[in-house]
Enzyme design. Structure first.
Site, PDB file in Angstrom:
ATOM      1  N   TYR A  28       0.818  -1.216   0.000  1.00 51.77           N
ATOM      2  CA  TYR A  28       0.000   0.000   0.000  1.00 51.77           C
ATOM      3  C   TYR A  28       0.852   1.267   0.000  1.00 51.77           C
ATOM      4  O   TYR A  28       0.659   2.158   0.816  1.00 51.77           O
ATOM      5  CB  TYR A  28      -0.947   0.018   1.216  1.00 51.77           C
ATOM      6  CG  TYR A  28      -1.735  -1.249   1.376  1.00 51.77           C
ATOM      7  CD1 TYR A  28      -2.790  -1.521   0.499  1.00 51.77           C
ATOM      8  CD2 TYR A  28      -1.408  -2.181   2.339  1.00 51.77           C
ATOM      9  CE1 TYR A  28      -3.505  -2.700   0.624  1.00 51.77           C
ATOM     10  CE2 TYR A  28      -2.124  -3.358   2.461  1.00 51.77           C
ATOM     11  CZ  TYR A  28      -3.161  -3.602   1.604  1.00 51.77           C
ATOM     12  OH  TYR A  28      -3.873  -4.752   1.732  1.00 51.77           O
ATOM     13  N   TYR A 161     -12.510  -6.869   6.168  1.00 45.43           N
ATOM     14  CA  TYR A 161     -11.289  -7.050   5.371  1.00 45.43           C
ATOM     15  C   TYR A 161     -11.006  -8.543   5.260  1.00 45.43           C
ATOM     16  O   TYR A 161     -10.962  -9.250   6.267  1.00 45.43           O
ATOM     17  CB  TYR A 161     -10.079  -6.337   6.001  1.00 45.43           C
ATOM     18  CG  TYR A 161      -8.830  -6.589   5.189  1.00 45.43           C
ATOM     19  CD1 TYR A 161      -8.618  -5.900   3.990  1.00 45.43           C
ATOM     20  CD2 TYR A 161      -7.902  -7.559   5.570  1.00 45.43           C
ATOM     21  CE1 TYR A 161      -7.508  -6.164   3.201  1.00 45.43           C
ATOM     22  CE2 TYR A 161      -6.793  -7.830   4.785  1.00 45.43           C
ATOM     23  CZ  TYR A 161      -6.594  -7.129   3.605  1.00 45.43           C
ATOM     24  OH  TYR A 161      -5.511  -7.402   2.819  1.00 45.43           O
ATOM     25  N   ASP A 262     -13.723 -15.783   8.999  1.00 49.51           N
ATOM     26  CA  ASP A 262     -12.337 -15.458   8.676  1.00 49.51           C
ATOM     27  C   ASP A 262     -11.588 -15.163   9.977  1.00 49.51           C
ATOM     28  O   ASP A 262     -11.657 -14.050  10.501  1.00 49.51           O
ATOM     29  CB  ASP A 262     -12.322 -14.255   7.718  1.00 49.51           C
ATOM     30  CG  ASP A 262     -10.913 -13.800   7.364  1.00 49.51           C
ATOM     31  OD1 ASP A 262      -9.955 -14.295   7.984  1.00 49.51           O
ATOM     32  OD2 ASP A 262     -10.785 -12.939   6.471  1.00 49.51           O
ATOM     33  N   LYS A 291      -1.997 -15.851   9.161  1.00 51.49           N
ATOM     34  CA  LYS A 291      -1.187 -14.965  10.016  1.00 51.49           C
ATOM     35  C   LYS A 291      -0.376 -15.700  11.104  1.00 51.49           C
ATOM     36  O   LYS A 291       0.705 -16.152  10.825  1.00 51.49           O
ATOM     37  CB  LYS A 291      -2.054 -13.847  10.590  1.00 51.49           C
ATOM     38  CG  LYS A 291      -2.447 -12.840   9.496  1.00 51.49           C
ATOM     39  CD  LYS A 291      -2.856 -11.493  10.043  1.00 51.49           C
ATOM     40  CE  LYS A 291      -2.791 -10.419   8.982  1.00 51.49           C
ATOM     41  NZ  LYS A 291      -4.041 -10.204   8.243  1.00 51.49           N
TER      42      LYS A 291
HETATM   43  C1  LIG Z   1      -4.495 -10.309   6.843  1.00 50.78           C
HETATM   44  C2  LIG Z   1      -5.848 -10.801   6.629  1.00 50.78           C
HETATM   45  C3  LIG Z   1      -6.190 -11.486   5.446  1.00 50.78           C
HETATM   46  C4  LIG Z   1      -5.236 -11.680   4.291  1.00 50.78           C
HETATM   47  O1  LIG Z   1      -4.138 -12.469   4.624  1.00 50.78           O
HETATM   48  P1  LIG Z   1      -2.809 -12.399   3.720  1.00 50.78           P
HETATM   49  O2  LIG Z   1      -1.926 -13.434   4.300  1.00 50.78           O
HETATM   50  O3  LIG Z   1      -2.292 -10.989   3.880  1.00 50.78           O
HETATM   51  O4  LIG Z   1      -3.210 -12.682   2.323  1.00 50.78           O
HETATM   52  C5  LIG Z   1      -7.490 -11.950   5.325  1.00 50.78           C
HETATM   53  N1  LIG Z   1      -8.398 -11.773   6.297  1.00 50.78           N
HETATM   54  C6  LIG Z   1      -8.099 -11.132   7.449  1.00 50.78           C
HETATM   55  C7  LIG Z   1      -9.146 -10.993   8.519  1.00 50.78           C
HETATM   56  C8  LIG Z   1      -6.818 -10.604   7.655  1.00 50.78           C
HETATM   57  O5  LIG Z   1      -6.542  -9.934   8.775  1.00 50.78           O
END
Ligand SMILES: *Cc1c(COP(=O)(O)O)cnc(C)c1O
Length: 446
Positions: A28, A161, A262, A291
């Protein structure tokens, strides 16, 4: 602040940073007017060591991913042991102990019913996989019932997100996710308002009125509902009421819509529960993990689903799930993930998170009363300060480095999510640095 002797000379540092500025994209960031990057030489425990000699206390866990600190002897050993056997083999037709052990752990630790594991390379890809699973599942269901396929859209909430690839982007907040740039190519989905009742506030079912209406009016078109459980992270560190998530589970059941949760940011203890779903005592149909999965060492993600979804897909026209990344089940990543999860369970992560939460409640929450601050909130190991003005990223970052901490704010948000091993003293240093910059006008836009 004490500067350390480093191995990269000042002139080498300059030439590396010059090349970086001219040729290397950062996340970004503008390529014509890039924000400054700081050259890191090493990282150890809770410290990031800059080539220029500053030793910074890490408040970001390298974007939520580090749990046990940098350069951890057990994680290093797991990597080395795996590398001495093999770093990677293709996952088509071959399998290995590290991947199998990891999947066994994930099934045991995640909420009930998630029994089939799909490994992939990053969080965004695990979301792509989840969406594809949901769509392929609905295709197979329609085929089985010999009805026309109508469930081809997703429902989500604003402020979400889910990653930067296209399917993931299509369920990110339309404004902050810059949907206008990609309007012609993005899949169009349904968006409910973001949850408004905060974690810890009084619950009222009014918060799901519009969401319920969207389900009622469009369920015949909706394949799945996707949401970040309890914490909307990148969308503003918003902590919402567990009853909201419970209501999502009920609505999904009522309208035959799959629930995708997610947990990429919230998984593995961050919110005070091993998975944030546990706050609402629900199990999703599909979960995404990433993550912290490898303790911040290597990129790895997982999508878990129910046996019912896996079997339905497998009985469909394709007779298999149509996905298979080259580095699926990477052995190095799986080996570190196994070691990281073992450490998490051995280390009494609950006590670690509770300790961080108590300190942040004592020191960060009172910053709510600062004239520049709209809100200060804490959940588990996450602390966030919402300011009235946007931060001046370059200036505030420079000040944080001068103050010996690594904190990277965005928009109006200054937040910390430190590695679980952080000491109270180090945490105090992070909060003091935040309190200091709040008094500095030039760290904020006008
Ligand atoms: C960081 C994140 C993603 C994307 O993960 P990447 O490894 O950066 O592709 C998806 N969903 C959530 C909630 C996130 O915090």
């Amino acid at each position: 602040m004490n500067k350390k002797q480093t191995n990269i000379t000042p002139s080498e540092q300059n030439s590396l940073l010059r090349f970086d500025k001219e040729h290397v994209w950062h996340p970004y960031t503008s390529m014509s007017e890039p924000l400054p990057s700081y050259l890191v030489e090493s990282a150890q425990g809770v410290h990031i060591n800059l080539a220029s000699g500053e030793q910074l206390i890490d408040g970001m866990s390298s974007w939520w991913s580090v749990l046990h600190g940098y350069n951890h002897p057990k994680l290093n050993a797991a990597l080395q042991e795996q590398a001495s056997k093999m770093s990677h083999v293709m996952f088509g037709g071959l399998t290995h102990q590290s991947a199998i052990n990891l999947c066994e752990k994930l099934i045991a630790l995640t909420p009930d019913g998630l029994d089939k594991v799909f490994l992939s390379d990053s969080g965004s890809v695990s979301v792509e996989v989840a969406i594809k699973m949901a769509l392929q599942y609905q295709h197979a269901v329609a085929e089985k019932k010999q009805t026309r396929l109508t469930k081809t859209k997703l429902l989500t909430v604003k402020n979400g997100y889910h990653g930067d690839t296209f399917a993931a982007m299509s369920v990110c907040d339309p404004v902050t996710g810059m949907h206008q740039i990609f309007e012609q190519v993005l899949m169009q989905h349904y968006f409910a308002p973001a949850p408004t009742i905060k974690f810890g506030e009084q619950w009222s079912a009014d918060d799901v009125t519009e969401l319920s209406a969207l389900f009622a009016n469009h369920h015949t078109e909706i394949a799945a509902f996707i949401i970040e459980p309890i914490v909307q992270g990148t969308g503003g560190m918003r902590f919402y009421h567990p009853e909201y998530l419970k209501a999502c589970r009920v609505l999904c059941n009522e309208y035959d819509v799959l629930l995708i949760v997610d947990e990429i940011a919230t998984g593995f203890g961050r919110t005070g529960k091993l998975f944030a779903c546990e706050w609402a005592d629900i199990s999703p149909d599909i979960i995404c993990l990433g993550k912290t999965l490898t303790g911040g060492y290597i990129t790895l993600a997982a999508t878990l689903c129910t046996t019912h979804i896996a079997e339905t897909i497998s009985e469909g026209v394709a007779s298999c799930f149509m996905h298979g990344p080259t580095f699926m089940g990477n052995a190095l990543a799986c080996a570190v993930a196994n070691a990281s999860i073992e450490l998490l369970l051995e280390n009494d992560w609950q006590a670690q998170v509770q300790g961080i939460e108590a300190t942040l409640n004592k020191l960060l929450t009172p910053l709510k009363n600062h004239s520049r601050v709209v809100d200060a909130r804490v959940l588990g190991s996450i602390g966030a300060i919402e300011c009235k003005q946007n931060v001046n990223v370059a200036q505030i970052q420079k000040r944080f480095v001068e103050l010996g901490v690594w904190i990277r704010p965005f928009g109006t948000l200054i937040y910390i999510i430190p590695p679980l091993i952080i000491t109270t003293e180090q945490l105090v240093a992070l909060v003091n640095a935040i309190a200091t910059v709040l008094d500095e006008d030039n760290c904020f836009s006008k």
